[in-house]
Write an enzyme that holds these catalytic residues in place. Sequence first.
Site, PDB file in Angstrom:
ATOM      1  N   TYR A  10       0.959  -1.304   0.405  1.00  0.00           N
ATOM      2  CA  TYR A  10       0.333  -0.269  -0.050  1.00  0.00           C
ATOM      3  C   TYR A  10       1.132   1.114   0.115  1.00  0.00           C
ATOM      4  CZ  TYR A  10       0.761  -0.436   4.789  1.00  0.00           C
ATOM      5  OH  TYR A  10       1.503  -1.001   6.121  1.00  0.00           O
ATOM      6  N   ARG A  12       1.463   4.957   1.795  1.00  0.00           N
ATOM      7  CA  ARG A  12       0.802   5.486   3.337  1.00  0.00           C
ATOM      8  C   ARG A  12       2.015   6.724   3.461  1.00  0.00           C
ATOM      9  NH1 ARG A  12       1.949   2.342   8.589  1.00  0.00           N
ATOM     10  NH2 ARG A  12      -0.116   1.638   8.169  1.00  0.00           N
ATOM     11  N   GLU A  66      -5.908   5.807   9.972  1.00  0.00           N
ATOM     12  CA  GLU A  66      -5.467   5.642  11.475  1.00  0.00           C
ATOM     13  C   GLU A  66      -4.973   6.569  12.045  1.00  0.00           C
ATOM     14  OE1 GLU A  66      -3.754   1.805  14.271  1.00  0.00           O
ATOM     15  OE2 GLU A  66      -2.958   2.034  12.162  1.00  0.00           O
ATOM     16  N   LYS A  98      -5.308  -6.103   8.150  1.00  0.00           N
ATOM     17  CA  LYS A  98      -4.939  -6.068   6.144  1.00  0.00           C
ATOM     18  C   LYS A  98      -4.565  -7.807   6.138  1.00  0.00           C
ATOM     19  CE  LYS A  98      -3.505  -1.215   6.316  1.00  0.00           C
ATOM     20  NZ  LYS A  98      -2.381  -1.416   7.520  1.00  0.00           N
TER      21      LYS A  98
END
Length: 178
Positions: A10, A12, A66, A98
């Site tokens: 992913y 981030r 988050e 995840k």
Amino acid sequence: QLVPTMRTQYMRTAFQIPFDASVRVSLDTNLTMFYERINEGDVWYRDPKKPVPPSEITRFPHAILEVKLMLKDESLIPDWVTDLLSSGLVVPFHKYSKFIHGCAVLMSEDVQYMPYWIDDPTIRQSIIDSGSEHILKDADKGANKIYQHLLPDWSLYEHMKKDFLARNGTPGGAGGGA
């Protein structure tokens, strides 16, 4: 001997005031999970020149936000955090993982119970695209009956749900999204 089984990838973006860990925010986008139990001789990694079969990859259709707070007093929560969490732009998912999501979708035969969020209509098409629609039909493996209280109250997010389903197809139907 331990071998890789699941890879999560992913992008981030992290936000934090320098030298102050009281409020940390991370935003994970383009969330993709890969089944990594490949059998290509002695190598434990994929050949980057070979395409990944659809049944060995799943793309999570949402970003993961988050917010981590390390505050001495709960009344010190910044207004922007409270505003964001109450805006309807984010949907809380208690203890989302995840790794567990990837295992449930790509390695369902190894998972005893499906995580409670698997039945969420907004991720249905991504599960179908991975060739794992059988986990949506197997009600006995779902945890929603036990953990219904952890699912988001979609009535609070109805406008988001309608917009998402309009872009990506209705549950059980063909998706029209990217």
